[in-house]
Design a protein around this motif. Sequence first.
Motif, PDB file in Angstrom:
ATOM      1  N   ARG A  40       0.836  -1.211   0.000  1.00  0.00           N
ATOM      2  CA  ARG A  40       0.000   0.000   0.000  1.00  0.00           C
ATOM      3  C   ARG A  40       0.869   1.259   0.000  1.00  0.00           C
ATOM      4  O   ARG A  40       0.622   2.201  -0.760  1.00  0.00           O
ATOM      5  CB  ARG A  40      -0.918   0.005   1.221  1.00  0.00           C
ATOM      6  CG  ARG A  40      -2.363  -0.225   0.900  1.00  0.00           C
ATOM      7  CD  ARG A  40      -3.277   0.072   2.079  1.00  0.00           C
ATOM      8  NE  ARG A  40      -2.887  -0.575   3.319  1.00  0.00           N
ATOM      9  CZ  ARG A  40      -3.286  -1.777   3.699  1.00  0.00           C
ATOM     10  NH1 ARG A  40      -4.092  -2.477   2.940  1.00  0.00           N
ATOM     11  NH2 ARG A  40      -2.897  -2.292   4.845  1.00  0.00           N
ATOM     12  N   ASN A  41       1.894   1.281   0.856  1.00  0.00           N
ATOM     13  CA  ASN A  41       2.789   2.440   0.909  1.00  0.00           C
ATOM     14  C   ASN A  41       3.545   2.619  -0.404  1.00  0.00           C
ATOM     15  O   ASN A  41       3.714   3.749  -0.875  1.00  0.00           O
ATOM     16  CB  ASN A  41       3.776   2.306   2.072  1.00  0.00           C
ATOM     17  CG  ASN A  41       3.130   2.562   3.405  1.00  0.00           C
ATOM     18  OD1 ASN A  41       2.171   3.312   3.517  1.00  0.00           O
ATOM     19  ND2 ASN A  41       3.637   1.913   4.432  1.00  0.00           N
ATOM     20  N   LEU A  42       4.000   1.529  -0.990  1.00  0.00           N
ATOM     21  CA  LEU A  42       4.724   1.611  -2.266  1.00  0.00           C
ATOM     22  C   LEU A  42       3.822   2.140  -3.383  1.00  0.00           C
ATOM     23  O   LEU A  42       4.233   2.991  -4.167  1.00  0.00           O
ATOM     24  CB  LEU A  42       5.298   0.245  -2.647  1.00  0.00           C
ATOM     25  CG  LEU A  42       6.462  -0.229  -1.792  1.00  0.00           C
ATOM     26  CD1 LEU A  42       6.734  -1.713  -2.022  1.00  0.00           C
ATOM     27  CD2 LEU A  42       7.710   0.607  -2.069  1.00  0.00           C
ATOM     28  N   GLU A  43       2.600   1.640  -3.440  1.00  0.00           N
ATOM     29  CA  GLU A  43       1.651   2.113  -4.465  1.00  0.00           C
ATOM     30  C   GLU A  43       1.338   3.597  -4.270  1.00  0.00           C
ATOM     31  O   GLU A  43       1.188   4.341  -5.244  1.00  0.00           O
ATOM     32  CB  GLU A  43       0.357   1.289  -4.432  1.00  0.00           C
ATOM     33  CG  GLU A  43       0.524  -0.153  -4.853  1.00  0.00           C
ATOM     34  CD  GLU A  43       0.796  -0.354  -6.335  1.00  0.00           C
ATOM     35  OE1 GLU A  43       0.782   0.630  -7.110  1.00  0.00           O
ATOM     36  OE2 GLU A  43       1.050  -1.515  -6.719  1.00  0.00           O
ATOM     37  N   ARG A  44       1.275   4.022  -3.024  1.00  0.00           N
ATOM     38  CA  ARG A  44       0.966   5.425  -2.721  1.00  0.00           C
ATOM     39  C   ARG A  44       2.092   6.363  -3.155  1.00  0.00           C
ATOM     40  O   ARG A  44       1.842   7.462  -3.651  1.00  0.00           O
ATOM     41  CB  ARG A  44       0.702   5.572  -1.217  1.00  0.00           C
ATOM     42  CG  ARG A  44       0.291   6.967  -0.773  1.00  0.00           C
ATOM     43  CD  ARG A  44       0.018   7.034   0.726  1.00  0.00           C
ATOM     44  NE  ARG A  44       1.027   6.431   1.577  1.00  0.00           N
ATOM     45  CZ  ARG A  44       2.215   6.983   1.875  1.00  0.00           C
ATOM     46  NH1 ARG A  44       2.536   8.153   1.378  1.00  0.00           N
ATOM     47  NH2 ARG A  44       3.059   6.366   2.675  1.00  0.00           N
ATOM     48  N   ILE A  45       3.348   5.933  -2.974  1.00  0.00           N
ATOM     49  CA  ILE A  45       4.474   6.830  -3.271  1.00  0.00           C
ATOM     50  C   ILE A  45       5.073   6.616  -4.662  1.00  0.00           C
ATOM     51  O   ILE A  45       5.927   7.385  -5.082  1.00  0.00           O
ATOM     52  CB  ILE A  45       5.588   6.703  -2.203  1.00  0.00           C
ATOM     53  CG1 ILE A  45       6.169   5.291  -2.170  1.00  0.00           C
ATOM     54  CG2 ILE A  45       5.079   7.135  -0.839  1.00  0.00           C
ATOM     55  CD1 ILE A  45       7.339   5.128  -1.198  1.00  0.00           C
ATOM     56  N   LYS A  46       4.583   5.620  -5.368  1.00  0.00           N
ATOM     57  CA  LYS A  46       5.095   5.327  -6.708  1.00  0.00           C
ATOM     58  C   LYS A  46       4.808   6.504  -7.652  1.00  0.00           C
ATOM     59  O   LYS A  46       3.659   6.931  -7.771  1.00  0.00           O
ATOM     60  CB  LYS A  46       4.428   4.056  -7.243  1.00  0.00           C
ATOM     61  CG  LYS A  46       4.856   3.664  -8.630  1.00  0.00           C
ATOM     62  CD  LYS A  46       4.119   2.384  -9.047  1.00  0.00           C
ATOM     63  CE  LYS A  46       4.485   2.000 -10.466  1.00  0.00           C
ATOM     64  NZ  LYS A  46       3.759   0.784 -10.889  1.00  0.00           N
ATOM     65  N   PRO A  47       5.847   7.042  -8.294  1.00  0.00           N
ATOM     66  CA  PRO A  47       5.619   8.141  -9.237  1.00  0.00           C
ATOM     67  C   PRO A  47       4.804   7.677 -10.452  1.00  0.00           C
ATOM     68  O   PRO A  47       4.875   6.507 -10.843  1.00  0.00           O
ATOM     69  CB  PRO A  47       7.031   8.538  -9.668  1.00  0.00           C
ATOM     70  CG  PRO A  47       7.942   7.981  -8.622  1.00  0.00           C
ATOM     71  CD  PRO A  47       7.266   6.748  -8.117  1.00  0.00           C
TER      72      PRO A  47
END
Length: 155
Positions: free
Chosen positions: A95-102
């Motif tokens: 979830r965190n990775l998807e949120r911060i993924k450019p």
Amino acid sequence: MTKHSVLFVCLGNICRSPMGEAILHDLATKQGVRDNWLIDSAGTGGHEAGSRIYSGAQRVLKKYGINYEHIARQITPQDFDKFDLILGFDVDNIRNLERIKPKNSKAEIKLVNFFNEKRKNKNIEDPWYPDTNQAFEAVYTDCLEACKTLLNEYK
């Protein structure tokens, strides 16, 4: 020349993700394909940046003959272009990775256990909180299975 790139990501980058990094590095070296891989790890949080690998993780790696030096770091936006595959250890990491993924990032985000047939898509729980040898052993076992499959799939 590097053909494949993978970044292991957990919360603090002192337990699970450096274990994944160390195990894949070790397996790729033993199989003679290390030069084909860019392997690293990072944390979604920056609170452990600059720290060494946690002693419980280091102890289990050494038990299996893996001596690995590591300094924790936080994931950066550039990592999403540098790495083809970014592997999180649990749904919170994902979830965190998807949120911060450019936007327009080339990186594919998956759970580490996507590559583990025995525990397909299950979380690899953070061993920090129970802080038991058994918890770190469980991380090692899951990472080892996933890394073996990963190496076979990305030849």
